[in-house]
Design a protein around this motif. Structure first.
Motif, PDB file in Angstrom:
ATOM      1  N   VAL A  66       0.868  -1.187   0.000  1.00  0.00           N
ATOM      2  CA  VAL A  66       0.000   0.000   0.000  1.00  0.00           C
ATOM      3  C   VAL A  66       0.902   1.233   0.000  1.00  0.00           C
ATOM      4  CG1 VAL A  66      -1.628   1.374   1.372  1.00  0.00           C
ATOM      5  CG2 VAL A  66      -1.949  -1.096   1.171  1.00  0.00           C
ATOM      6  N   VAL A  67       0.618   2.162  -0.886  1.00  0.00           N
ATOM      7  CA  VAL A  67       1.374   3.418  -0.937  1.00  0.00           C
ATOM      8  C   VAL A  67       0.373   4.550  -0.824  1.00  0.00           C
ATOM      9  CG1 VAL A  67       2.858   4.909  -2.317  1.00  0.00           C
ATOM     10  CG2 VAL A  67       3.181   2.439  -2.400  1.00  0.00           C
ATOM     11  N   ARG A  68       0.585   5.416   0.157  1.00  0.00           N
ATOM     12  CA  ARG A  68      -0.329   6.529   0.337  1.00  0.00           C
ATOM     13  C   ARG A  68       0.402   7.801  -0.103  1.00  0.00           C
ATOM     14  NH1 ARG A  68      -3.519   9.648   4.663  1.00  0.00           N
ATOM     15  NH2 ARG A  68      -3.144  11.686   3.769  1.00  0.00           N
ATOM     16  N   GLY A  69      -0.178   8.526  -1.052  1.00  0.00           N
ATOM     17  CA  GLY A  69       0.430   9.773  -1.506  1.00  0.00           C
ATOM     18  C   GLY A  69       0.173  10.875  -0.496  1.00  0.00           C
ATOM     19  N   ASP A  70       0.943  11.947  -0.586  1.00  0.00           N
ATOM     20  CA  ASP A  70       0.683  13.098   0.273  1.00  0.00           C
ATOM     21  C   ASP A  70      -0.558  13.815  -0.228  1.00  0.00           C
ATOM     22  OD1 ASP A  70       2.960  12.669   1.782  1.00  0.00           O
ATOM     23  OD2 ASP A  70       4.218  13.857   0.436  1.00  0.00           O
ATOM     24  N   THR A  71      -1.233  14.503   0.677  1.00  0.00           N
ATOM     25  CA  THR A  71      -2.362  15.326   0.223  1.00  0.00           C
ATOM     26  C   THR A  71      -1.768  16.475  -0.584  1.00  0.00           C
ATOM     27  OG1 THR A  71      -2.277  16.558   2.284  1.00  0.00           O
ATOM     28  CG2 THR A  71      -3.943  14.829   2.139  1.00  0.00           C
ATOM     29  N   TRP A  72      -2.473  16.892  -1.621  1.00  0.00           N
ATOM     30  CA  TRP A  72      -1.991  18.036  -2.388  1.00  0.00           C
ATOM     31  C   TRP A  72      -3.135  19.008  -2.630  1.00  0.00           C
ATOM     32  CZ3 TRP A  72      -3.009  13.464  -5.075  1.00  0.00           C
ATOM     33  CH2 TRP A  72      -3.860  13.565  -6.182  1.00  0.00           C
ATOM     34  N   GLN A  73      -2.755  20.232  -2.896  1.00  0.00           N
ATOM     35  CA  GLN A  73      -3.714  21.313  -3.083  1.00  0.00           C
ATOM     36  C   GLN A  73      -3.545  21.825  -4.508  1.00  0.00           C
ATOM     37  OE1 GLN A  73      -3.006  24.464  -0.337  1.00  0.00           O
ATOM     38  NE2 GLN A  73      -5.127  25.097  -0.231  1.00  0.00           N
ATOM     39  N   PRO A  74      -4.550  21.579  -5.372  1.00  0.00           N
ATOM     40  CA  PRO A  74      -4.431  22.088  -6.742  1.00  0.00           C
ATOM     41  C   PRO A  74      -4.262  23.605  -6.723  1.00  0.00           C
ATOM     42  CG  PRO A  74      -6.272  20.568  -6.559  1.00  0.00           C
ATOM     43  CD  PRO A  74      -5.815  20.868  -5.161  1.00  0.00           C
ATOM     44  N   PRO A  75      -3.559  24.152  -7.729  1.00  0.00           N
ATOM     45  CA  PRO A  75      -3.342  25.598  -7.770  1.00  0.00           C
ATOM     46  C   PRO A  75      -4.673  26.352  -7.698  1.00  0.00           C
ATOM     47  CG  PRO A  75      -2.170  24.487  -9.542  1.00  0.00           C
ATOM     48  CD  PRO A  75      -3.023  23.455  -8.894  1.00  0.00           C
TER      49      PRO A  75
END
Length: 174
Positions: A66-75
């Motif tokens: 399982v790989v969890r990506g970081d949360t990101w904020q679209p521009p």
């Protein structure tokens, strides 16, 4: 604006005038790659960014592969998105895994075996996926979101294959 206060470990308090919002969209994409099945659980547009995404198999949490990506904020947006990957052997195709999402505004559990799962085309350009809604109509995800997700999937696949070479090289040059 908001400020963070930290109480001990693992506790994050966000003081903000903005109300929490449930994910606007959540779905699972799947892709086959070298006898492996990759499920990508995409959760889009929620606030605040504190969220827990886990995978379960018959009620038990799955932690392997399982790989969890970081949360990101679209521009130019004040909401967040996140993705989590689960890789399983292709023989497990008929097993039903769940992507469990826990956010202060809502708790979700998306199964891999219903219409919410859409196969990503071979080129890796997943423009349309089924929405997790009951209506299951086709929706188009913003380009930056899909490109980011597809890009991350490829990076992970590359890392997995190059990892072995790195390990071998380390042993050779020790």
């Amino acid at each position: 604006g908001y400020y963070n206060k930290v109480f001990g470990t693992g506790t994050k308090l966000i003081v903000s005038g903005k109300r929490s919002s449930a994910p606007a969209r959540s779905e699972i994409l799947q892709r086959e790659h070298e006898n492996q099945l990759i499920y990508v659980c995409l959760i889009e547009k929620f606030y605040p960014d504190v969220i827990r995404v886990t995978w379960t198999d018959e009620g038990k949490e799955v932690t392997d592969n399982v790989v969890r990506g970081d949360t990101w904020q679209p521009p130019s947006e004040d909401q967040y998105s996140v993705a989590s990957w689960l890789t399983v052997p292709v023989e497990n195709k008929h097993k039903n895994y769940y992507c469990k999402v826990e956010h202060e505004s809502q708790q979700l559990s998306l199964p891999t075996q219903v219409k919410s799962v859409k196969n990503a085309p071979e080129e890796g350009n997943c423009d349309t996926v089924f929405s997790g809604d009951v209506t299951a109509q086709n929706v188009t995800l913003p380009a930056h979101f899909m490109h980011r997700a597809a890009y991350l999937v490829y990076i992970i696949l590359l890392l997995k294959s190059s990892m072995y070479y790195l390990i071998v090289l380390l042993f050779i040059y020790r």
